[in-house]
Design an enzyme around this catalytic site. Structure first.
Site, mmCIF file in Angstrom:
data_model
loop_
_atom_site.group_PDB
_atom_site.id
_atom_site.type_symbol
_atom_site.label_atom_id
_atom_site.label_comp_id
_atom_site.label_asym_id
_atom_site.label_seq_id
_atom_site.Cartn_x
_atom_site.Cartn_y
_atom_site.Cartn_z
ATOM 1 C CD GLU A 62 7.099 -12.214 12.730
ATOM 2 O OE1 GLU A 62 8.111 -12.754 12.234
ATOM 3 O OE2 GLU A 62 6.861 -12.230 13.947
ATOM 4 N N GLY A 124 -4.481 -21.450 13.092
ATOM 5 C CA GLY A 124 -3.301 -21.317 12.267
ATOM 6 C C GLY A 124 -2.880 -22.635 11.663
ATOM 7 C CG ASN A 195 5.982 -14.183 19.443
ATOM 8 O OD1 ASN A 195 6.653 -14.341 18.438
ATOM 9 N ND2 ASN A 195 5.054 -13.241 19.509
ATOM 10 C CG ASP A 244 7.434 -10.696 17.750
ATOM 11 O OD1 ASP A 244 7.508 -11.735 17.077
ATOM 12 O OD2 ASP A 244 6.474 -9.911 17.653
ATOM 13 C CB SER A 245 10.796 -13.478 15.695
ATOM 14 O OG SER A 245 9.492 -13.769 15.235
#
Length: 323
Positions: A62, A124, A195, A244-245
């Site tokens: 990531e 987180g 995300n 996602d990213s």
């Protein structure tokens, strides 16, 4: 992907396809482990290359970010490591984050590396450190209750942070803004696993991916924490495994990684798809867990991180070039 198609799809003229690309259609995707949806098959396509296998990592990579000298920093999520790929192609460990799973990363205006890190319990935090892994500090603590996933800085030194809580039936995630030396402030609520996140070059539009529902949002901003009236839209609904990213380039084009598909969709600043980058061997079920990318400033060089996501598989860094 058939060999004849791969030979044709090697150049991407974003916005206006080369005639040869526009006229060339794949003959069949029936045998692919992850077929490309019909509406996206004709998009101008680049096949990434120059894979570098990451030792000791088999699951998700990531958060890739480039440093000024061309060094690439990235994270080994399940391995709890921040890693370095130097310009000579050598990989080394920057630091290990005990009890954390590092995800999205960004270089702050202070030159430090900011890491959105998850915990096994679903929480987180955001931590910052020097790019050599030293002088670590906590910016957003776990007690804030945010499942930190990805982040992007604005021109004022603050950053937007995605909260990856929620499911298809429980939209409890969202987006937060963290000004320098301030507590997180909510920007968007009720997202199902927020995300990826990116900001347009002028700072006026925030792009957000909703992983569980497969949506891409373009949010016009009135100020740092307030969406502008009538300027928040669902720009795209994805088909198949989820967004996602994402990153935005200097022209405002948006690159969205599709986790589980081994490809990246590229959007115009208006939110319309104009191209894609695909990873080799995706038709054989390899390199499908593509999470993120980095665009080297001032160049068309792109680094892509992905893995097979299964026992015995590999995790790799790929490269592509956008004209």
């Amino acid at each position: 992907m058939a060999g004849t198609v791969r030979n044709m799809l090697v150049t991407l003229a974003l916005g206006v396809a080369h005639p040869a690309l526009a006229e060339t259609q794949p003959t069949s995707f029936a045998s692919s482990a992850m077929p490309i949806p019909p509406a996206e098959q004709a998009l101008p396509t680049i096949v990434a290359d120059r894979p570098i296998v990451v030792p000791g990592a088999a699951l998700d990579l990531e958060g890739p970010v480039y440093l000024r000298d061309g060094t690439l920093l990235f994270s080994d999520v399940q391995g709890g490591r921040v890693l370095r790929l130097d310009p000579a192609g050598q990989i080394s460990t920057v630091t290990r984050l005990a009890g954390l799973m590092p995800g999205g990363m960004a270089i702050g205006p202070d030159g430090r590396l900011y890491v959105a890190a998850a915990t096994a319990s679903g929480g987180g935090s955001v931590i910052a450190m020097a790019t050599d892994g030293t002088h670590r500090t906590t910016i957003v603590p776990e007690r804030a209750g945010i499942a930190a996933n990805d982040l992007v800085f604005d021109a004022h030194g603050g950053f937007y942070l995605t909260d990856a809580r929620g499911t298809v039936g429980e939209a409890s995630g969202g987006v937060w803004y963290v000004a320098p030396r301030a507590a997180p402030v909510p920007v968007l609520r009720h997202l199902a696993v927020a995300n990826g996140i990116a900001l347009s070059p002028d700072g006026k539009n925030l792009w957000v991916g909703e992983f569980a529902l497969g949506r891409l949002y373009r949010i016009g901003l009135k100020d740092a924490t307030t969406p502008a009236p009538f300027q928040a839209v669902t720009a795209y609904h994805f088909t198949g495994p989820a967004p996602d990213s994402m990153r935005v380039d200097a022209q405002g084009r948006v690159y969205v990684c599709l986790y589980g598909q081994g490809r990246i969709l590229i959007f115009a600043p208006t939110g319309l798809p104009i191209g894609q980058i695909v990873l080799p061997r995706r038709d054989q079920g390899r390199n499908l867990n593509l999470t993120s990318l980095a665009i080297r400033p001032g160049t068309g060089e792109i680094a892509v991180v992905a893995s097979d996501g299964k026992p015995g598989g590999t995790a790799s860094i790929f490269h592509a070039r956008i004209p």
